[in-house]
Design a protein around this motif. Structure first.
Motif, PDB file in Angstrom:
ATOM      1  N   TRP A 147       0.752  -1.107  -0.004  1.00 25.21           N
ATOM      2  CA  TRP A 147      -0.077  -0.125  -0.022  1.00 25.21           C
ATOM      3  C   TRP A 147       0.934   1.398  -0.039  1.00 25.21           C
ATOM      4  N   PHE A 148       2.156   0.939   0.312  1.00 29.02           N
ATOM      5  CA  PHE A 148       3.086   2.280   0.578  1.00 29.02           C
ATOM      6  C   PHE A 148       4.083   2.240  -0.683  1.00 29.02           C
ATOM      7  N   ASN A 149       4.576   3.445  -0.735  1.00 29.57           N
ATOM      8  CA  ASN A 149       5.684   3.770  -1.613  1.00 29.57           C
ATOM      9  C   ASN A 149       7.091   3.285  -1.239  1.00 29.57           C
ATOM     10  N   GLU A 150       7.779   2.389  -1.759  1.00 27.80           N
ATOM     11  CA  GLU A 150       8.974   1.850  -1.329  1.00 27.80           C
ATOM     12  C   GLU A 150      10.060   3.205  -1.284  1.00 27.80           C
ATOM     13  N   ARG A 151       9.975   4.140  -1.960  1.00 28.56           N
ATOM     14  CA  ARG A 151      11.072   5.128  -2.137  1.00 28.56           C
ATOM     15  C   ARG A 151      10.840   5.988  -0.970  1.00 28.56           C
TER      16      ARG A 151
END
Length: 525
Positions: A147-151
């Motif tokens: 659900w979240f952005n890895e960067r």
């Protein structure tokens, strides 16, 4: 005759986008634009105003905030595709482009090429059986939810992953779907695109599945197209030429690459440098030309590129006069991790960040995404970093408020390593030894342009000894520097020897060094 609707995903350079849209529609083709909702509103307004009277241009009905590795990239693509299907009923093909793509053939050649065979062009390899994914998550991309952005949300990204992993919260892939993977740059026929959209409307379960998978732009269309089209009508390749370095970074093309690009068996190329004004002008003119014959042969040009690049590497990091008196500080320790295989070094820096309080960044002089903090603009381009390398590293110490900082360097950057060694700060070098087997060297040969996909195997095999010798020579030059605090780790050394080297390099307790040495898949390709 083929008429192409270009699906243009972009987030910057409004002048370039306007020029590209006018160029492509000037040949009787179409453009559907999705401009990232994260970009400046003024830039988008400028694009809409400039192209308002162009009947060959349409815009996605909804702008989406896009992030690397997210479903948002696929959602943005679908928005632009739906807009193109509705606005351009005469379009026969739909071609994915980015803002930094340019044609490397004429429009006449492109139309003739697509008319010659009734096919779709999309990379589509079996997700589990192919070796398309070289490092990192593989099955995890699908069986866990992201659900979240890895960067930009790293702690949430990995935290949610670890929770799911601990609790066994895996999910099943839809039973009737064979997941495929490949490049996001495709060219599809109209009927195929309509079938894909119909599939999206009818299979909400599949849409939900991909919406929380990781990096779905490499799997969504690549999976759905073979599901709705007979495989005999698919060519598993892209029509957009792109090369990658050994480290997974796209090669950028410059003014002296014109002849090389024309000799490739592709219709467009990515990435064309924004500063390569002459190259962009020549390629823009080429699209409008009446040329229909292009000789396809890239070995000679690839060899030239390789040789000239070698020459540039030696000069790139020569000391600048304004840095001659600069210093990182006597009370600071710079930890240099030198490794040819970037993915291996990155696994180690990730483990260092996770298990210790030592700030560790990746290849900050080679790639934009290098685990850098916000540093007020000096970090925004690789060119800036190279020009102000000591200032940049001094700022890293200040930003992290630490007396120790670890950075990754490529063995080819001999002058850069030497420059830091001569600084007043304490400098240590950790060399991660790599094996360059035939498969790795073949990949290196392809990535640097010494040979192309049509090169005969015998020619490639003749190059292997010379290229391997060159790679090994880079390593020997690092060893010959005679660094006082120099350590080596290798998959051949064994865990205990590697832990001992890491303990001395990082100055950490033995048990912590052993934990780092036992990092999963540390040396795997």
């Amino acid at each position: 005759m083929a008429r192409i609707a270009f699906i243009l995903l972009c987030h910057k350079d409004p002048k370039g986008i306007i020029a590209q849209a006018r160029r492509l529609t000037g040949s009787g083709d179409y453009v559907s634009i999705h401009f990232d909702a994260r970009a400046k509103a003024a830039d988008f307004d400028a694009i809409r105003t400039a192209l308002a009277d162009n009947p060959g241009v349409t815009f996605a009905a909804r702008r989406i905030k896009c992030g690397w590795g997210e479903w948002s990239l696929v959602a943005a693509t679908l928005e632009a595709v739906r807009a193109a299907v509705a606005a351009f009923p005469a379009a026969t093909h739909f071609y994915m482009l980015s803002g930094d793509c340019m044609p490397i053939k004429s429009a006449r050649y492109a139309h003739d090429f697509l008319d010659a065979e009734d096919l779709d062009y999309i990379e589509s390899f079996d997700f589990f059986e192919s070796d398309w994914i070289k490092t990192g998550f593989k099955e995890e991309r699908l069986i866990y939810r992201f659900w979240f952005n890895e960067r930009t949300q790293k702690s949430l990204f990995y935290g949610s992953y670890e929770i799911q992993k601990r609790l066994g919260l895996t999910r099943k892939i839809p039973a009737d779907i064979q997941v495929m993977i490949g490049s996001q740059w495709w060219c599809l026929r109209r009927q195929t695109v309509e079938n894909v959209l119909a599939f999206c409307d009818s299979r909400r379960d599949v849409m939900r599945f991909f919406a929380t998978s990781w990096i779905p732009d490499e799997t969504f269309f690549q999976t759905i197209v073979p599901h709705v089209v007979p495989r005999r009508e698919i060519r598993t390749r892209t029509l957009t030429f792109l090369m990658f370095t050994d480290y997974g970074m796209p090669v950028t093309f410059h003014n002296d690459h014109y002849d090389l690009l024309l000799g490739q068996d592709y219709l467009f190329a990515r990435k064309i440098s924004a500063e390569a004004i002459t190259l962009r002008e020549r390629l823009g003119a080429l699209w409008k030309a009446d040329e229909a014959e292009f000789p396809i042969s890239n070995e000679a040009a690839g060899l030239y590129r390789f040789l000239t690049q070698r020459g540039r590497i030696g000069r790139r990091f020569g000391q600048r006069f304004w840095e001659a008196e600069g210093s990182l500080g006597r009370d600071r320790t710079l930890l240099m991790i030198v490794c040819k295989k970037w993915h291996v070094a990155k696994r180690l820096t990730a483990a260092i960040r996770w298990h210790t309080d030592i700030p560790a960044v990746n290849y900050l002089f080679n790639e934009i995404e290098a685990e850098l903090p916000d540093m007020g603009g000096i970090e925004t381009t690789v060119e800036k970093r190279e020009r102000h390398r000591r200032a940049l590293v001094r700022m890293l110490f200040d930003q992290f408020e630490s007396r120790r900082v670890a950075i990754c360097l490529d063995p080819s950057a001999l002058g850069l390593v030497q420059d830091f060694i001569e600084d007043k700060a304490v400098t240590r070098v950790l060399l991660i030894e790599s094996d360059f087997d035939d498969d790795y060297v073949r990949g290196h040969i392809a990535r640097v342009g010494l040979a192309g996909q049509h090169s005969v195997p015998e020619r490639v095999n003749r190059l292997i000894p010379a290229v391997r010798s060159d790679l090994e020579h880079e390593i020997e030059r690092i060893r010959d520097l005679g660094v006082g605090e120099f350590q080596t780790i290798s998959h051949r050394n064994g865990t205990e020897r590697n832990a001992d080297a890491l303990q001395r390099f990082l100055d950490v307790p033995p048990d912590l060094a052993m934990t780092l040495a036992q990092t999963d898949y540390l040396f795997d390709d």
